[in-house]
Design a protein around this motif. Structure first.
Motif, PDB file in Angstrom:
ATOM      1  N   LYS A 203     -30.569  -4.474  23.558  1.00 43.42           N
ATOM      2  CA  LYS A 203     -29.144  -4.766  22.440  1.00 43.42           C
ATOM      3  C   LYS A 203     -29.315  -3.774  21.362  1.00 43.42           C
ATOM      4  O   LYS A 203     -30.177  -4.428  20.529  1.00 43.42           O
ATOM      5  N   ARG A 205     -28.498  -4.025  17.541  1.00 40.63           N
ATOM      6  CA  ARG A 205     -28.594  -5.113  16.705  1.00 40.63           C
ATOM      7  C   ARG A 205     -28.462  -4.782  14.922  1.00 40.63           C
ATOM      8  O   ARG A 205     -28.597  -3.691  14.741  1.00 40.63           O
ATOM      9  N   GLY A 249     -29.145 -14.412  25.875  1.00 40.15           N
ATOM     10  CA  GLY A 249     -29.222 -13.043  25.912  1.00 40.15           C
ATOM     11  C   GLY A 249     -30.272 -12.271  26.547  1.00 40.15           C
ATOM     12  O   GLY A 249     -30.420 -12.189  27.345  1.00 40.15           O
ATOM     13  N   THR A 250     -30.822 -10.719  25.790  1.00 41.33           N
ATOM     14  CA  THR A 250     -31.396 -10.326  27.167  1.00 41.33           C
ATOM     15  C   THR A 250     -33.157 -10.916  26.351  1.00 41.33           C
ATOM     16  O   THR A 250     -33.974 -10.177  27.582  1.00 41.33           O
ATOM     17  N   ALA A 277     -24.593 -17.726  26.813  1.00 45.13           N
ATOM     18  CA  ALA A 277     -24.350 -16.370  26.465  1.00 45.13           C
ATOM     19  C   ALA A 277     -22.792 -17.216  25.893  1.00 45.13           C
ATOM     20  O   ALA A 277     -23.065 -18.157  25.871  1.00 45.13           O
ATOM     21  N   ALA A 282     -19.941 -11.552  27.832  1.00 52.96           N
ATOM     22  CA  ALA A 282     -21.697 -10.948  26.774  1.00 52.96           C
ATOM     23  C   ALA A 282     -22.635 -11.140  28.673  1.00 52.96           C
ATOM     24  O   ALA A 282     -23.600 -10.778  28.169  1.00 52.96           O
ATOM     25  N   ASN A 338     -33.241 -16.286  21.416  1.00 54.26           N
ATOM     26  CA  ASN A 338     -32.891 -16.962  20.220  1.00 54.26           C
ATOM     27  C   ASN A 338     -33.549 -17.976  19.577  1.00 54.26           C
ATOM     28  O   ASN A 338     -34.019 -18.716  19.949  1.00 54.26           O
TER      29      ASN A 338
END
Length: 379
Positions: A203, A205, A249-250, A277, A282, A338
């Motif tokens: 991803k 950033r 996310g990833t 997400a 996403a 995260n």
């Protein structure tokens, strides 16, 4: 070693923020200019990494059972920078000079404690590097496919030129000629395959030079360098409990690798994978997740969005959605994403009655330092 005094000393230095790594690297490069070539041309994305990592080491210096394996991983990994045993005294001298500079109560006793502590750290790291001397310091790997899934996410298929052994859930550092001497960490989204190919989820950033280059500039045919695997988000081989996997996310990548491991190696078990997400667009890997769910009757995939209503997927923070589908008290849980998402999900699972000993986590965040303990820099 006077560990409380060392922690207090480090806290004094840390309070000076960016001045500290700037002073450290200036001292190191002026006193030992030969070390400069191990670092990127621009130090803007490097300065805080060493001291952030050191802070995590200091926090665990009285827990050798936890600290020694971390230092051994770092020692093996640092071979990719060209680090030699002769470099450790130079770094140690600059470290002590920096701590003394920012501590107006520095004395001989404190210097002796830091000297002893750094000596032990260096000894463990050098020993681990020496034991790994027959292994590659890094692996050259070709990008065989570059799939730009969204504006800021790409999935790369990467094939190392020689076998790279790793455990599903571990992470591998990546360097590209597009951003020389900047290494960032990515968890393969697959268990080891016979052809050696790795799937990386990247991803881009804001302010992330490596991730942005890999998403927006890298192409099939480009060659990357891959460092030795590190990390701890591996299946508990002593357990055959069903699994609860929660990704944001990833953070999906290492959990997808665990799904692949169950499919390839077993033992048979139920696996529930939740993917969160902010918005539905996403979900960059939805098609492949649907394929996996269709191929494996033991796998259930649930997607949820936190900032959109009226979509085809569930609505809510992923931790809330997970609890709606419980109970999970008989499961082993793995959570990756995260920091806020991981902390919130873990707190909810603990309140739900799942023991902490059966929850494993991985934090994916741009602010994390080098891969010392629990986190990875993924930019």
């Amino acid at each position: 070693m006077d560990i409380p005094a060392m922690r207090a000393s480090f806290a004094k230095a840390a309070a000076h923020g960016d001045q500290v790594p700037l002073w450290f690297y200036s001292h190191l490069f002026l006193s030992h200019p030969e070390t400069r070539e191990m670092f990127p041309v621009s130090m803007a994305h490097q300065r805080d990494r060493l001291f952030s990592a050191l802070g995590e080491v200091v926090a665990r210096v009285d827990d050798l059972d936890a600290l020694v394996p971390i230092l051994q991983q770092l020692g093996r990994d640092h071979r990719k920078f060209g680090t030699l045993a002769a470099h450790y005294p130079a770094v140690g001298a600059s470290l002590l000079a920096t701590l003394e500079h920012f501590d107006d109560e520095w004395d001989d006793a404190l210097a002796a404690s830091w000297t002893e502590a750094y000596g032990l750290i260096a000894e463990v790291m050098i020993g681990a590097a020496d034991e790994a001397v027959e292994e590659p310091a890094w692996w050259d790997a070709e990008i065989t496919d570059h799939d730009r899934r969204t504006v800021d996410v790409a999935v790369l298929q990467v094939r190392p030129g020689s076998p790279l052994d790793y455990l599903p859930g571990q992470a591998i550092s990546v360097e590209s000629d597009l951003r020389p001497r900047l290494w960032r960490w990515y968890s393969p989204a697959n268990a080891p395959r016979p052809d050696g190919q790795l799937e990386l989820h990247v991803k881009a950033r804001d302010g992330g030079p490596v991730s942005s280059a890999l998403v927006r500039q890298a192409r099939a045919g480009d060659v990357l360098r891959l460092g030795p695997p590190v990390g701890h988000l591996a299946l508990d081989t002593a357990s055959d409990r069903d699994l609860l996997l929660v990704a944001g996310g990833t953070g999906l990548a290492p959990l997808k690798a665990l799904v692949d491991q169950v499919a390839r190696q077993g033992p048979p078990r139920r696996v529930d994978l939740f993917v969160g997400a902010r918005t539905a667009d996403a979900f960059y890997d939805r098609a492949d997740l649907r394929r996996l769910e269709q191929e494996h009757a033991w796998l259930t995939v649930t997607c949820a969005v936190s900032q959109e209503k009226g979509t085809a997927v569930e609505h809510g923070d992923i931790g809330d959605v997970v609890l709606r589908h419980g109970p999970w008290t008989s499961r082993d849980a793995y959570v990756a994403g995260n920091p806020v998402m991981v902390e919130d999900t873990v707190a909810r699972l603990l309140q739900h009655g799942l023991p902490m000993g059966r929850i494993r986590t991985e934090v994916f965040a741009a602010s994390r330092p080098s891969p010392t303990v629990d986190g990875k820099v993924t930019e």
